[in-house]
Design an enzyme around this catalytic site. Structure first.
Site, PDB file in Angstrom:
ATOM      1  N   GLY A  33      50.934  46.043  37.419  1.00 60.98           N
ATOM      2  CA  GLY A  33      50.142  44.867  37.793  1.00 60.98           C
ATOM      3  C   GLY A  33      49.873  44.812  39.270  1.00 60.98           C
ATOM      4  O   GLY A  33      50.058  45.796  39.984  1.00 60.98           O
ATOM      5  N   ASN A  34      49.415  43.660  39.736  1.00 63.30           N
ATOM      6  CA  ASN A  34      49.163  43.476  41.165  1.00 63.30           C
ATOM      7  C   ASN A  34      49.477  42.036  41.550  1.00 63.30           C
ATOM      8  O   ASN A  34      49.790  41.215  40.694  1.00 63.30           O
ATOM      9  CB  ASN A  34      47.717  43.853  41.508  1.00 63.30           C
ATOM     10  CG  ASN A  34      46.706  42.983  40.793  1.00 63.30           C
ATOM     11  OD1 ASN A  34      46.560  41.803  41.092  1.00 63.30           O
ATOM     12  ND2 ASN A  34      46.021  43.552  39.807  1.00 63.30           N
ATOM     13  N   ARG A  35      49.409  41.731  42.839  1.00 61.44           N
ATOM     14  CA  ARG A  35      49.884  40.446  43.344  1.00 61.44           C
ATOM     15  C   ARG A  35      48.847  39.329  43.318  1.00 61.44           C
ATOM     16  O   ARG A  35      49.067  38.279  43.900  1.00 61.44           O
ATOM     17  CB  ARG A  35      50.366  40.607  44.788  1.00 61.44           C
ATOM     18  CG  ARG A  35      51.584  41.465  44.925  1.00 61.44           C
ATOM     19  CD  ARG A  35      52.040  41.477  46.368  1.00 61.44           C
ATOM     20  NE  ARG A  35      53.084  42.453  46.588  1.00 61.44           N
ATOM     21  CZ  ARG A  35      54.367  42.268  46.236  1.00 61.44           C
ATOM     22  NH1 ARG A  35      54.751  41.135  45.690  1.00 61.44           N
ATOM     23  NH2 ARG A  35      55.239  43.211  46.446  1.00 61.44           N
ATOM     24  N   SER A  36      47.716  39.528  42.696  1.00 63.64           N
ATOM     25  CA  SER A  36      46.703  38.470  42.706  1.00 63.64           C
ATOM     26  C   SER A  36      47.193  37.245  41.929  1.00 63.64           C
ATOM     27  O   SER A  36      47.658  37.354  40.802  1.00 63.64           O
ATOM     28  CB  SER A  36      45.406  38.979  42.081  1.00 63.64           C
ATOM     29  OG  SER A  36      44.466  37.932  42.038  1.00 63.64           O
ATOM     30  N   ALA A 100      41.404  40.888  40.543  1.00 61.37           N
ATOM     31  CA  ALA A 100      41.901  42.192  40.963  1.00 61.37           C
ATOM     32  C   ALA A 100      42.089  43.017  39.691  1.00 61.37           C
ATOM     33  O   ALA A 100      43.010  42.772  38.908  1.00 61.37           O
ATOM     34  CB  ALA A 100      43.208  42.049  41.722  1.00 61.37           C
TER      35      ALA A 100
END
Ligand code: CTP
Ligand code: CA
Length: 229
Positions: A33-36, A100
């Site tokens: 995943g990502n931090r958005s 994102a």
């Protein structure tokens, strides 16, 4: 008693926003995943709705409060976000692609839960995802307004943003330099430069609500200059 509703500037305008960050499964319980957080996209959606627009948000893993009067479609992966966009895009006048979206996903998710026994290391093989925004831009109507985002690192941020504007066939790219602490991903503030064919507009550090207003003002200008519907 409430009087007759006053007309608002974006009455009848259909706005599609993607927000949050996609998650690509590794196994039944883990993901890449990502931090958005989804804050920037939700701020744009709420600001557009306040102007009277009919707003749909495609939300990828967003844990924020939701506004009444906005339609939310929840997705997890880049592929699901792409499918939801493909269904919704033709019916919008304005697309704001704030999500994102993963560029790579595990080539094959493991069934069940991966076990650590017998392994000293684990290599994940990732494959490319489709570029959702480029795909939509390829089938756009000239009267639609397409706004992309570009999270870039360091000095070449603006050049990368302008490149994405041209390469993806967009009307505006909202560029933020994610090497700066306290702005962008997973924070409440943002500092962006909105790149369009007409030039760059720098929006100094402000709340994501204020940055959303600047993005909508750019959309207004682009629509005023765009071919008639
Ligand atoms: N985007 C998309 N589908 C993807 C990746 C990105 O639709 N698979 C969209 C994002 O939502 C954003 C824009 O494309 O609006 C730019 O995303 P960004 O990650 O900055 O650019 P990429 O083209 O993915 O290039 P890179 O990450 O290598 O800089
Ligand atoms: Ca990317």
């Amino acid at each position: 008693a409430l009087g007759p509703a006053r007309p608002r500037p974006w009455d009848g305008l259909r706005v599609l926003v993607t927000a949050g960050g996609t998650r690509e499964p590794i196994d039944a319980v883990r993901y890449v995943g990502n931090r958005s957080s989804g804050r920037m996209g939700f701020a744009v959606a709420e600001a557009a709705a306040a102007l009277g627009a009919e707003v749909t948000v495609i939300a990828a893993n967003v844990a924020l409060a939701r506004a009444s009067g906005i339609r939310y479609l929840d997705v997890e992966t880049a592929a699901q976000l792409g499918e939801a966009c493909a269904r919704e895009f033709a019916a919008c006048d304005v697309l704001v692609m704030a999500a994102a979206v993963a560029d790579f996903r595990p080539s094959a998710a493991v069934d069940g839960k991966l076990k650590k026994d017998g392994r000293d290391e684990l290599a994940l093989v990732l494959e490319r995802t489709e570029d959702v925004l480029s795909g939509l831009a390829a089938v756009r109507r000239p009267a639609q307004t397409l706004v992309g985002f570009a999270a870039e690192h360091g000095a070449p941020a603006l050049a990368h943003g302008r490149d994405k504007l041209e390469r993806k066939g967009l009307d505006a790219v909202v560029v933020n330099d994610v090497s700066q602490p306290g702005i962008g991903f997973d924070s409440h503030d943002n500092e962006v430069t909105i790149v369009t064919a007409a030039g760059d507009e720098h929006v100094p550090r402000a709340t994501k609500d204020d940055v959303a207003q600047a993005i909508l003002a750019t959309v207004d200008r682009l629509r005023a200059a765009a071919p008639a519907r």
